[in-house]
Scaffold this motif. Structure first.
Motif, PDB file in Angstrom:
ATOM      1  N   ALA A   1      -7.269   4.181  -5.073  1.00  0.00           N
ATOM      2  CA  ALA A   1      -8.444   4.821  -4.355  1.00  0.00           C
ATOM      3  C   ALA A   1      -9.191   5.981  -4.942  1.00  0.00           C
ATOM      4  O   ALA A   1     -10.417   5.996  -4.975  1.00  0.00           O
TER       5      ALA A   1
ATOM      6  N   SER B   1      -4.025   6.987  -3.009  1.00  0.00           N
ATOM      7  CA  SER B   1      -3.593   5.636  -2.527  1.00  0.00           C
ATOM      8  C   SER B   1      -3.534   4.733  -3.267  1.00  0.00           C
ATOM      9  O   SER B   1      -4.565   4.671  -4.304  1.00  0.00           O
TER      10      SER B   1
ATOM     11  N   GLU C   1       1.056   5.582  -0.688  1.00  0.00           N
ATOM     12  CA  GLU C   1       0.407   7.002  -0.918  1.00  0.00           C
ATOM     13  C   GLU C   1       1.291   7.878  -1.538  1.00  0.00           C
ATOM     14  O   GLU C   1       2.561   8.005  -1.212  1.00  0.00           O
TER      15      GLU C   1
ATOM     16  N   CYS D   1       0.904  -0.988   0.156  1.00  0.00           N
ATOM     17  CA  CYS D   1       0.270  -0.115   0.102  1.00  0.00           C
ATOM     18  C   CYS D   1       0.982   1.223  -0.014  1.00  0.00           C
ATOM     19  O   CYS D   1       1.798   1.368   0.937  1.00  0.00           O
TER      20      CYS D   1
ATOM     21  N   TRP E   1     -12.456  -2.689  -3.544  1.00  0.00           N
ATOM     22  CA  TRP E   1     -11.854  -1.596  -3.643  1.00  0.00           C
ATOM     23  C   TRP E   1     -11.017  -1.003  -2.644  1.00  0.00           C
ATOM     24  O   TRP E   1     -11.264  -0.964  -1.444  1.00  0.00           O
ATOM     25  N   VAL E   2     -10.179   0.065  -2.887  1.00  0.00           N
ATOM     26  CA  VAL E   2      -9.283   0.688  -2.184  1.00  0.00           C
ATOM     27  C   VAL E   2      -9.980   1.926  -1.575  1.00  0.00           C
ATOM     28  O   VAL E   2     -10.289   2.746  -2.637  1.00  0.00           O
ATOM     29  N   LEU E   3      -9.817   2.220  -0.134  1.00  0.00           N
ATOM     30  CA  LEU E   3     -10.280   3.499   0.552  1.00  0.00           C
ATOM     31  C   LEU E   3      -9.218   4.199   0.542  1.00  0.00           C
ATOM     32  O   LEU E   3      -8.966   5.366   0.491  1.00  0.00           O
ATOM     33  N   GLY E   4      -8.031   3.642   1.015  1.00  0.00           N
ATOM     34  CA  GLY E   4      -6.846   4.289   1.433  1.00  0.00           C
ATOM     35  C   GLY E   4      -5.766   3.518   2.204  1.00  0.00           C
ATOM     36  O   GLY E   4      -6.159   2.493   2.464  1.00  0.00           O
TER      37      GLY E   4
ATOM     38  N   PRO F   1     -11.210   3.941  -8.857  1.00  0.00           N
ATOM     39  CA  PRO F   1     -11.508   2.344  -8.606  1.00  0.00           C
ATOM     40  C   PRO F   1     -11.707   1.853 -10.027  1.00  0.00           C
ATOM     41  O   PRO F   1     -11.255   0.424 -10.346  1.00  0.00           O
TER      42      PRO F   1
END
Length: 129
Positions: free
Chosen positions: A106, A81, A72, A70, A122-125, A109
């Protein structure tokens, strides 16, 4: 316009800089130890938000989600992110089948989405954990 830029070198330099800059690629981003993800079962409309550490695998129904990285953007950049996920689906009586492996972003998506008729992930952060 080319003739005008010869007479205004500062304007030419600013235009060149503006057109070349792009969003950082994951290798230029800051590593984080965890990610916040969201999962959706499209049949039941059930959602779940959860945090995973890098290297961890989480079971969500028939999916096995593994977070590999991960990252950012640095604080001075536009917030973004990205998480590298590997998703496998395990159906009863069948062998495990990889359904996704790659970077998810993020802010976009749909750019690199998992294609599955029943589930979305899906990625939020990223998280600092």
């Amino acid at each position: 316009m080319t003739r005008l830029l010869r007479f205004f070198p500062l304007a030419a330099a600013l235009l060149a800089t503006a057109s070349v800059q792009a969003a950082p690629v994951p290798s230029q981003m800051i590593e984080r130890p965890a990610a916040k993800l969201q999962w959706l079962d499209k049949v039941t409309a059930r959602t779940s938000t959860f945090t995973m550490k890098v290297g961890e695998t989480k079971a969500m129904s028939s999916l096995r989600i593994t977070l590999r990285a991960c990252r950012e953007n640095p604080p001075i950049e536009t917030p973004e992110s990205a998480a590298f996920l590997e998703v496998t689906e395990i159906k009863p009586g069948e062998q495990a089948e990889p359904v996704f492996s790659g970077w998810m972003f993020a802010s976009s998506p749909a750019l690199s989405a998992m294609e599955n008729p029943i589930y979305d992930v899906w990625v939020l952060g990223c998280e600092q954990q």
